[in-house]
Design an enzyme around this catalytic site. Structure first.
Site, PDB file in Angstrom:
ATOM      1  N   ARG A   1     -10.626 -27.926  14.152  1.00  0.00           N
ATOM      2  CA  ARG A   1     -10.910 -27.677  12.508  1.00  0.00           C
ATOM      3  C   ARG A   1      -9.690 -26.659  12.170  1.00  0.00           C
ATOM      4  O   ARG A   1      -9.061 -26.093  13.096  1.00  0.00           O
ATOM      5  CB  ARG A   1     -12.275 -26.571  12.567  1.00  0.00           C
ATOM      6  CG  ARG A   1     -13.390 -27.485  12.806  1.00  0.00           C
ATOM      7  CD  ARG A   1     -13.830 -28.353  11.633  1.00  0.00           C
ATOM      8  NE  ARG A   1     -15.038 -29.132  11.448  1.00  0.00           N
ATOM      9  CZ  ARG A   1     -15.090 -30.464  12.061  1.00  0.00           C
ATOM     10  NH1 ARG A   1     -14.190 -31.028  12.303  1.00  0.00           N
ATOM     11  NH2 ARG A   1     -16.116 -31.048  11.866  1.00  0.00           N
TER      12      ARG A   1
ATOM     13  N   GLU B   1      -8.550 -28.968   2.557  1.00  0.00           N
ATOM     14  CA  GLU B   1      -8.425 -30.429   2.619  1.00  0.00           C
ATOM     15  C   GLU B   1      -9.239 -31.099   1.439  1.00  0.00           C
ATOM     16  O   GLU B   1     -10.132 -30.511   1.059  1.00  0.00           O
ATOM     17  CB  GLU B   1      -9.246 -31.103   3.957  1.00  0.00           C
ATOM     18  CG  GLU B   1      -8.491 -30.646   5.421  1.00  0.00           C
ATOM     19  CD  GLU B   1      -9.415 -31.197   6.349  1.00  0.00           C
ATOM     20  OE1 GLU B   1     -10.183 -32.025   6.332  1.00  0.00           O
ATOM     21  OE2 GLU B   1      -9.076 -30.772   7.613  1.00  0.00           O
TER      22      GLU B   1
ATOM     23  N   HIS C   1      -6.863 -35.872   8.373  1.00  0.00           N
ATOM     24  CA  HIS C   1      -8.144 -35.803   9.147  1.00  0.00           C
ATOM     25  C   HIS C   1      -8.543 -37.268   9.518  1.00  0.00           C
ATOM     26  O   HIS C   1      -9.793 -37.572   9.022  1.00  0.00           O
ATOM     27  CB  HIS C   1      -9.086 -34.972   8.424  1.00  0.00           C
ATOM     28  CG  HIS C   1     -10.081 -34.393   9.034  1.00  0.00           C
ATOM     29  ND1 HIS C   1     -10.950 -33.061   8.587  1.00  0.00           N
ATOM     30  CD2 HIS C   1     -10.942 -34.912   9.968  1.00  0.00           C
ATOM     31  CE1 HIS C   1     -11.691 -32.903   9.477  1.00  0.00           C
ATOM     32  NE2 HIS C   1     -11.871 -33.956  10.269  1.00  0.00           N
TER      33      HIS C   1
END
Length: 318
Positions: free
Chosen positions: A227, A256, A275
């Site tokens: 994370r 993000e 991601h």
């Protein structure tokens, strides 16, 4: 038609909705987005968090009315949905444990090979039409420290070991074959590769900071697929700029999508990916099938797998 209502927190386009055709006639399927979740939440017996990057559940849960008895998130992490009210409730929370383990492990192995063999520079030189012979690193015989001993961390360790990398796995508590938090700093000081695969909790937030980067060897490379908030990004930028470490790769970030003006885009020695480490072709279909299987167990009153300890923030047992 069953009286059971499943509410789906949809992901924004272009992400497709989950394929829940197998539940036709067995459950009423409702859909919501971040704007409508709060008003529809009291109608649901179960909630499927398909938009696993949204914090809409955390914002909507403390509101008025009944709440679902079961929440499933189509992600490994649950930090995006947990709030004190959900943690204190009787609602069962499950996650997508098992779907992303091997894909993420393969992605980490690809990053290790790319960094060790200097592939980013090779691509740059090809674009420049420049022939420049270099030497690269041998991967076998190096050392890795993988932080996070869940299924993803264990899959990463197995895959790195298949490349001939001696790998130490660090978890919440020490036991045979697993290092505890007290071993982390000395392991970092010896590692050629440091891979962060830890869950995001109050204890792990910001765990990779200036002090930890300062412990690493100048030849070490750091990879985060856990994370974003596990890393103090400004400290990583500083460590790379000052060449405290040789390189890094980030697949997750504090914000993000990563803003266009973020210094991470141009930090020397840093690979940025959006991601995507666990997202292989067909991954959404696999997530949908997993939810249907869990629903069948829940509907039949059988024990659910992948049950999250809401206080710890992850599935216990590892």
């Amino acid at each position: 038609m069953s009286d059971t209502t499943v509410l789906v927190l949809d992901a924004p386009p272009p992400a497709p909705p989950p394929r829940l055709g197998e539940l036709t006639g067995r459950a009423r399927i409702l859909h919501a987005d971040a704007a409508t979740l709060a008003e529809r939440l009291p109608l649901a017996d179960a909630l499927l968090v398909w938009d696993f990057s949204s914090d809409a559940v955390r914002r909507a849960w403390p509101g008025e009315g009944p709440r679902p008895r079961w929440v499933h998130t189509a992600s490994a992490g649950v930090d995006h949905l947990m709030c004190p009210e959900l943690a204190a409730s009787d609602t069962v929370v499950t996650n997508a444990r098992g779907v992303f383990d091997q894909p993420i492990a393969e992605y980490v192995a690809a990053l290790v090979l790319a960094l060790g063999k200097d592939l980013p520079r090779t691509l740059e030189l090809q674009r420049e039409r420049t022939w420049r012979h270099r030497e690269s690193h041998r991967i076998a015989g190096t050392r890795a420290c993988v932080v996070g001993s869940g299924p993803i961390g264990r899959a990463i360790a197995r895959t790195l070991e298949a490349l001939g990398i001696t790998t130490a796995l660090v978890g919440r508590t020490a036991r045979p074959g697993l290092h505890g938090p007290g071993d982390l700093d000395p392991l970092l000081a010896r590692a050629d590769w440091v891979v962060c695969a830890a869950p995001l909790t109050d204890d792990t937030r910001g765990m990779f900071d200036a002090r930890r980067f300062g412990l690493m060897q100048p030849s070490a490379r750091f990879i985060n697929i856990g994370r974003g908030p596990l890393v103090v990004e400004d400290d990583l930028v500083d460590a790379l700029s000052k060449r405290w470490i040789a390189g890094a790769a980030l697949d997750v970030f504090e914000r993000e999508p990563l803003p266009a003006d973020s210094p991470l885009w141009t930090t020397p020695g840093l690979l940025v990916s959006p991601h995507m480490s666990g997202d292989t072709i067909g991954w959404r279909d696999e997530l949908g099938r997993q939810f249907v299987e869990l629903y069948e167990a829940w509907e039949a009153g059988r024990p659910l797998t992948n049950v999250v300890d809401k206080e710890r923030g992850y599935v216990p047992g590892h």
